[in-house]
Design an enzyme around this catalytic site. Structure first.
Site, mmCIF file in Angstrom:
data_model
loop_
_atom_site.group_PDB
_atom_site.id
_atom_site.type_symbol
_atom_site.label_atom_id
_atom_site.label_comp_id
_atom_site.label_asym_id
_atom_site.label_seq_id
_atom_site.Cartn_x
_atom_site.Cartn_y
_atom_site.Cartn_z
ATOM 1 N N ASP A 157 81.994 -65.413 34.873
ATOM 2 C CA ASP A 157 81.560 -64.178 35.517
ATOM 3 C C ASP A 157 80.387 -63.514 34.796
ATOM 4 O OD1 ASP A 157 82.781 -61.988 37.634
ATOM 5 O OD2 ASP A 157 81.810 -61.035 35.927
ATOM 6 N N ILE A 196 82.274 -60.740 40.148
ATOM 7 C CA ILE A 196 81.759 -61.946 40.788
ATOM 8 C C ILE A 196 82.893 -62.942 41.016
ATOM 9 C CG2 ILE A 196 80.231 -63.924 40.483
ATOM 10 C CD1 ILE A 196 78.208 -62.113 39.204
ATOM 11 N N ASP A 197 83.757 -63.110 40.038
ATOM 12 C CA ASP A 197 84.925 -63.972 40.220
ATOM 13 C C ASP A 197 85.740 -63.534 41.435
ATOM 14 O OD1 ASP A 197 85.600 -66.211 38.518
ATOM 15 O OD2 ASP A 197 85.496 -64.847 36.832
ATOM 16 N N GLN A 198 86.030 -62.249 41.519
ATOM 17 C CA GLN A 198 86.878 -61.756 42.603
ATOM 18 C C GLN A 198 86.185 -61.909 43.943
ATOM 19 O OE1 GLN A 198 89.946 -60.623 41.411
ATOM 20 N NE2 GLN A 198 90.672 -60.775 43.518
ATOM 21 N N GLY A 235 86.232 -65.520 44.995
ATOM 22 C CA GLY A 235 87.519 -65.897 45.555
ATOM 23 C C GLY A 235 87.680 -65.439 46.990
#
Length: 401
Positions: free
Chosen positions: A138, A166-168, A171
């Site tokens: 991230d 960014i990760d979330q 996803g």
């Protein structure tokens, strides 16, 4: 397609598990494939956030999934996973490019074996290309996508966002793509390869900002601004301002209304200036008006003048927020051994209801027996596989990570 979507997940860290948690919340049957010692998120939890030895990181993104601990390097383990995939609708992975191929579970082989499969890959920078092999995480993608430069840029310089946004987002995008591919499969009977990456998610997060940036010729110092101004492309007073106690934010507001609300001659004198070209000057004037005032005093006046504002709240404040409580933003669950964990609920409602909480894979291999029995194995066969270190399951001794 099955009445219940069946998902086999080769996911760890956050981007992939966040995706599968969205799908599991919506009713998909998600089996998380883990090494015998467990996925990465079982062994690390930032901020030393553990409850009875269970990682809060794990609990943040694995709700409603099942865990199958299995050694994919053993032929028996690989064969069991292929049997599981034969009954699945979706296979998801977020390894570095090439890892599944080396395990004999590459997408080309899976597509040939079952053409109607929806295959989904979540990488750092993409499955192909000149930077595909670089580490994807991230913070790294916040930097590479320009988000850090745009978020900071004030007198204190670039600044990282304070969460793995960014990760979330990656996803969520991957879950959206998988659902779209499943709709396509219902229409055509064909499978699809869905690809997402943290790099793409970081760019997508900034769609508005990037489109505006490239639309006009920008000054080299366009990101440089007074520390109160929250965005490089908004007019002041858009940003964060200190009060006598705490801080507040001001969004886009009519300068005449703001001057009237604060009864400020200084702000009345600046009503006609270009509040983008002279955003620093205007923001500093607003800051001077607010720094001695209390939120309890200005907020009712701002509401009366239709000034868009909010108090800057802490995570502790958020927990007590009446709207968050009304929205049921959080859910408390029991953790084995005593104690509870507070989870963030699924963000959407369906017919007015939130998806329910069904399970949490607190231990690697917690559901191995049940999953393999659905494939037709007996308990004795599963125990023998556990003794041979092909699978991990309750009562078996897991190897050290």
């Amino acid at each position: 397609m099955q009445l219940k979507m069946k998902v086999v997940s080769f996911c760890h860290y956050l981007q992939g598990p966040a995706c599968t948690q969205y799908l599991a919340d919506m009713g998909a049957e998600v089996v998380k494939i883990e090494p015998l010692a467990g996925a990465f998120e079982r062994h690390w939890s930032g901020g030393n956030s553990w409850i009875n030895g269970v990682s809060a990181f794990l609990m943040s993104a694995n709700r409603n999934t099942e865990s199958l601990a299995i050694d994919l390097k053993q032929p028996e383990g690989r064969d069991l996973v292929l049997r599981l995939i034969d009954e699945a609708d979706v296979v998801i992975e977020n390894f570095r490019p090439g890892v599944l191929d080396r395990l004999g579970l590459g997408f080309d082989m899976l597509r040939e074996r079952k053409p109607a499969l929806v295959l989904a890959s979540a990488s750092g920078l993409g499955r192909t290309g000149p930077a595909a092999s670089r580490p994807g995480q991230d913070l790294l993608m916040q930097a590479r996508s320009g988000l850090i430069a745009a978020t900071g840029g004030g007198t204190q310089g670039p600044a990282a966002v304070g969460a793995a946004v960014i990760d979330q987002h990656g996803g969520a995008l991957l879950a959206m793509g998988i659902l779209g591919a499943c709709v396509r499969r219902l229409q055509t009977g064909e499978g699809t390869l869905v690809e997402s990456s943290l790099f793409a998610a970081g760019i997508d997060l900034q769609t508005e900002a990037l489109t505006k940036y490239y639309a006009v010729k920008q000054r080299p110092d366009v990101f440089t601004r007074d520390r109160h101004v929250g965005s490089w492309y908004h007019d002041a007073p858009y940003g964060v301002y200190p009060l006598a106690e705490g801080h507040l934010v001001l969004s886009m507001n009519d300068p005449a209304k703001l001057a009237a609300a604060l009864d400020s001659d200084a702000l009345r004198a600046l009503q006609q200036i270009d509040r983008y070209a002279e955003r620093d000057r205007y923001a500093q004037a607003v800051a001077a008006e607010l720094r001695t005032r209390r939120f309890e005093d200005v907020s009712p006046v701002f509401d009366a003048h239709a000034i868009w504002h909010e108090r800057v709240r802490s995570y502790d404040d958020l927990l007590e927020d009446p709207q968050a409580r009304h929205n049921e933003a959080f859910r408390e669950i029991d953790v084995p051994g005593g104690g509870t964990a507070l989870l963030v609920n699924h963000p959407l409602r369906y017919d007015g209801e939130l998806p329910g909480y069904r399970r949490m894979p607190f231990h690697a291999g917690q559901d191995s027996l049940a999953i393999l029995q659905r494939l037709g194995l007996s308990e004795a066969e599963c125990r023998a596989l556990a003794d041979a270190k092909v699978i991990g399951m309750p009562g078996a001794t897991a190897p050290r990570s």
